[in-house]
Design a protein around this motif. Structure first.
Motif, PDB file in Angstrom:
ATOM      1  N   SER A  77      -6.608   2.553   9.580  1.00 47.02           N
ATOM      2  CA  SER A  77      -5.413   2.316   8.475  1.00 47.02           C
ATOM      3  C   SER A  77      -5.239   0.689   8.718  1.00 47.02           C
ATOM      4  N   PHE A  78      -5.789  -0.251   9.793  1.00 49.63           N
ATOM      5  CA  PHE A  78      -5.532  -1.525   9.930  1.00 49.63           C
ATOM      6  C   PHE A  78      -6.364  -2.330   9.393  1.00 49.63           C
ATOM      7  N   LEU A  79      -7.569  -2.317   9.725  1.00 44.65           N
ATOM      8  CA  LEU A  79      -8.658  -3.193   9.298  1.00 44.65           C
ATOM      9  C   LEU A  79      -9.145  -2.829   8.062  1.00 44.65           C
ATOM     10  N   ILE A  80      -9.258  -1.374   7.776  1.00 42.17           N
ATOM     11  CA  ILE A  80      -9.555  -0.910   6.807  1.00 42.17           C
ATOM     12  C   ILE A  80      -8.701   0.139   6.323  1.00 42.17           C
ATOM     13  N   LEU A  81      -8.849   0.727   4.783  1.00 46.65           N
ATOM     14  CA  LEU A  81      -8.172   1.810   4.393  1.00 46.65           C
ATOM     15  C   LEU A  81      -8.958   2.953   4.908  1.00 46.65           C
ATOM     16  N   CYS A  82      -8.285   3.825   5.622  1.00 45.85           N
ATOM     17  CA  CYS A  82      -9.004   4.928   6.027  1.00 45.85           C
ATOM     18  C   CYS A  82      -9.058   6.099   5.124  1.00 45.85           C
ATOM     19  N   VAL A  83     -10.081   6.663   4.833  1.00 44.32           N
ATOM     20  CA  VAL A  83     -10.324   7.729   3.843  1.00 44.32           C
ATOM     21  C   VAL A  83      -9.785   8.934   4.538  1.00 44.32           C
ATOM     22  N   ARG A  84      -8.590   9.774   3.523  1.00 46.85           N
ATOM     23  CA  ARG A  84      -7.976  10.991   4.188  1.00 46.85           C
ATOM     24  C   ARG A  84      -7.791  11.741   2.942  1.00 46.85           C
TER      25      ARG A  84
ATOM     26  N   SER B 287       7.463   2.573   7.736  1.00 46.32           N
ATOM     27  CA  SER B 287       6.577   1.392   7.528  1.00 46.32           C
ATOM     28  C   SER B 287       5.917   1.139   6.331  1.00 46.32           C
ATOM     29  N   LYS B 288       5.557  -0.242   6.145  1.00 46.84           N
ATOM     30  CA  LYS B 288       4.906  -0.620   4.992  1.00 46.84           C
ATOM     31  C   LYS B 288       3.533  -1.293   5.106  1.00 46.84           C
ATOM     32  N   GLY B 289       2.794  -1.378   4.113  1.00 51.46           N
ATOM     33  CA  GLY B 289       1.492  -2.004   4.195  1.00 51.46           C
ATOM     34  C   GLY B 289       0.486  -1.009   5.044  1.00 51.46           C
ATOM     35  N   TYR B 290      -0.623  -1.631   5.745  1.00 49.68           N
ATOM     36  CA  TYR B 290      -1.570  -0.730   6.443  1.00 49.68           C
ATOM     37  C   TYR B 290      -1.056   0.265   7.630  1.00 49.68           C
ATOM     38  N   VAL B 291       0.159  -0.450   8.306  1.00 50.75           N
ATOM     39  CA  VAL B 291       0.625   0.413   9.222  1.00 50.75           C
ATOM     40  C   VAL B 291       1.249   1.945   8.804  1.00 50.75           C
ATOM     41  N   PHE B 292       1.355   1.844   7.583  1.00 50.01           N
ATOM     42  CA  PHE B 292       2.061   3.192   6.840  1.00 50.01           C
ATOM     43  C   PHE B 292       0.798   4.357   7.087  1.00 50.01           C
ATOM     44  N   GLN B 293      -0.305   4.098   6.883  1.00 47.08           N
ATOM     45  CA  GLN B 293      -1.255   5.067   7.051  1.00 47.08           C
ATOM     46  C   GLN B 293      -1.125   5.398   8.614  1.00 47.08           C
ATOM     47  N   MET B 294      -1.147   4.664   9.456  1.00 50.76           N
ATOM     48  CA  MET B 294      -0.877   5.112  10.761  1.00 50.76           C
ATOM     49  C   MET B 294       0.197   5.721  11.050  1.00 50.76           C
ATOM     50  N   GLU B 295       1.389   5.457  10.681  1.00 51.16           N
ATOM     51  CA  GLU B 295       2.686   5.958  10.842  1.00 51.16           C
ATOM     52  C   GLU B 295       2.515   7.599  10.278  1.00 51.16           C
ATOM     53  N   MET B 296       1.940   7.739   9.102  1.00 52.87           N
ATOM     54  CA  MET B 296       1.612   9.234   8.890  1.00 52.87           C
ATOM     55  C   MET B 296       1.039  10.131   9.560  1.00 52.87           C
ATOM     56  N   ILE B 297      -0.117   9.615  10.345  1.00 54.84           N
ATOM     57  CA  ILE B 297      -0.739  10.413  11.486  1.00 54.84           C
ATOM     58  C   ILE B 297       0.223  10.865  12.577  1.00 54.84           C
ATOM     59  N   VAL B 298       0.913   9.667  13.107  1.00 56.81           N
ATOM     60  CA  VAL B 298       1.955   9.857  14.368  1.00 56.81           C
ATOM     61  C   VAL B 298       2.851  11.027  13.574  1.00 56.81           C
ATOM     62  N   ARG B 299       3.571  10.606  12.399  1.00 58.63           N
ATOM     63  CA  ARG B 299       4.456  11.894  11.974  1.00 58.63           C
ATOM     64  C   ARG B 299       3.993  13.247  11.782  1.00 58.63           C
ATOM     65  N   ALA B 300       2.359  13.091  11.355  1.00 56.55           N
ATOM     66  CA  ALA B 300       1.920  14.539  11.165  1.00 56.55           C
ATOM     67  C   ALA B 300       1.864  15.167  12.626  1.00 56.55           C
TER      68      ALA B 300
ATOM     69  N   LEU C  13       0.912  -1.161   0.051  1.00 56.87           N
ATOM     70  CA  LEU C  13      -0.290  -0.060  -0.128  1.00 56.87           C
ATOM     71  C   LEU C  13       0.647   1.177  -0.014  1.00 56.87           C
ATOM     72  N   GLY C  14       2.049   1.307   1.079  1.00 61.95           N
ATOM     73  CA  GLY C  14       2.674   2.396   1.025  1.00 61.95           C
ATOM     74  C   GLY C  14       3.443   2.828  -0.213  1.00 61.95           C
ATOM     75  N   THR C  15       3.845   1.934  -1.157  1.00 62.37           N
ATOM     76  CA  THR C  15       4.594   2.346  -2.226  1.00 62.37           C
ATOM     77  C   THR C  15       3.753   2.580  -3.642  1.00 62.37           C
ATOM     78  N   ALA C  16       2.490   1.890  -3.186  1.00 65.39           N
ATOM     79  CA  ALA C  16       1.265   2.378  -4.265  1.00 65.39           C
ATOM     80  C   ALA C  16       0.946   3.810  -4.258  1.00 65.39           C
ATOM     81  N   TYR C  17       1.147   4.268  -3.003  1.00 64.16           N
ATOM     82  CA  TYR C  17       0.777   5.894  -2.822  1.00 64.16           C
ATOM     83  C   TYR C  17       2.241   6.679  -3.267  1.00 64.16           C
ATOM     84  N   ILE C  18       3.080   6.005  -3.117  1.00 61.60           N
ATOM     85  CA  ILE C  18       4.360   6.659  -3.687  1.00 61.60           C
ATOM     86  C   ILE C  18       4.540   6.893  -5.033  1.00 61.60           C
ATOM     87  N   HIS C  19       3.950   5.694  -5.940  1.00 60.93           N
ATOM     88  CA  HIS C  19       3.742   5.608  -7.343  1.00 60.93           C
ATOM     89  C   HIS C  19       2.866   6.573  -7.802  1.00 60.93           C
ATOM     90  N   GLY C  20       1.388   6.652  -6.944  1.00 63.32           N
ATOM     91  CA  GLY C  20       0.470   7.459  -7.504  1.00 63.32           C
ATOM     92  C   GLY C  20       0.509   8.764  -7.346  1.00 63.32           C
TER      93      GLY C  20
END
Length: 248
Positions: A169-176, A192-205, A81-88
């Motif tokens: 971002s764990f059980l589902i892809l959270c809309v953001r 992070s990679k996978g679904y934890v990637f979205q979780m980490e983005m909020i922590v880093r934010a 998932l994380g690399t999909a965002y980077i690609h997109g």
């Protein structure tokens, strides 16, 4: 019809894997709600070589709605998932980026509300939450609800995020919704990679002082296909959460 911020453009990044049946409906709903609200938009479909012919369906949808609105950026394999965002994001022309899933677990009708929330508070990020008034979950059994609540509680204790629903971002892809430059910066910080990637983005934010708004949303279990949640995903979540805790 929206008349504010006419220079703004919204890019929806839509990672797909085996979403042949869901994709036509989610694209139709996205187009409908964007056109009705008057916002400038594009949808980038990032398919990871789905064996069910998802990309073929995406090509037909592009013919229907046009190459300016439906942009195809497939990848040769399922790369995460994380690399999909980077690609997109490399191909995004919008100054705001919307991340969502293609399985209709979140209805595109919420997107105009996300945009309005961002405009009202001038937020860097707007995220959906199931845990505030007006939010909720439909179609889950008790077992999955308990897992979700437990995972969110553990994440809140360990990570102290500024969002009430971190495990979207764990059980589902959270809309953001993100400012493009904010998302690019956060991606550069995440490990992070996978679904934890979205979780980490909020922590880093939170660490970097970015502002966050929340919108109540309802999650509905997927209409077609099988959930990608299993024992492997739960173990990966636990490992990722502990790694994130040790690095923040």
């Amino acid at each position: 019809m929206n008349q504010e911020n006419e220079e703004d453009k919204y890019t929806v990044l839509l990672p797909t894997y085996e979403e042949r049946e869901n994709l036509p409906l989610v694209i139709w709903l996205l187009v409908q709600h964007f056109e009705e609200s008057g916002y400038n938009y594009e949808v980038i479909i990032i398919d990871d070589n789905s064996p069910d012919g998802t990309l073929d369906v995406a090509k037909q949808l592009q013919k229907i709605y046009g190459e300016e609105k439906i942009v195809l950026r497939p990848r040769p394999a399922k790369l995460g998932l994380g690399t999909a965002y980077i690609h997109g994001i490399k191909h995004a022309t919008g100054n705001f980026i919307i991340l969502m899933d293609a399985d209709l677990s979140h209805h595109p009708k919420f997107i105009p509300t996300f945009i309005k929330k961002q405009q009202e508070g001038d937020y860097d990020i707007v995220t959906g939450t199931r845990y505030s008034l007006g939010g909720g979950v439909y179609g889950w059994d008790l077992h999955r609800k308990v897992i979700s609540r437990g995972a969110n509680f553990l994440a809140q204790i360990l990570l102290r995020p500024s969002a009430s629903d971190l495990t979207g971002s764990f059980l589902i892809l959270c809309v953001r919704l993100y400012r493009k430059e904010v998302l690019e910066h956060l991606i550069s910080l995440c490990i992070s990679k996978g679904y934890v990637f979205q979780m980490e983005m909020i922590v880093r934010a939170r660490e970097n002082g970015y502002t966050l708004g929340e919108v109540p949303i309802t999650f509905v279990d997927r209409l077609y296909g099988e959930s990608k949640l299993g024992g492997t995903e739960i173990v990966s979540y636990a490992k990722g959460l502990l790694q994130l805790f040790s690095s923040t």
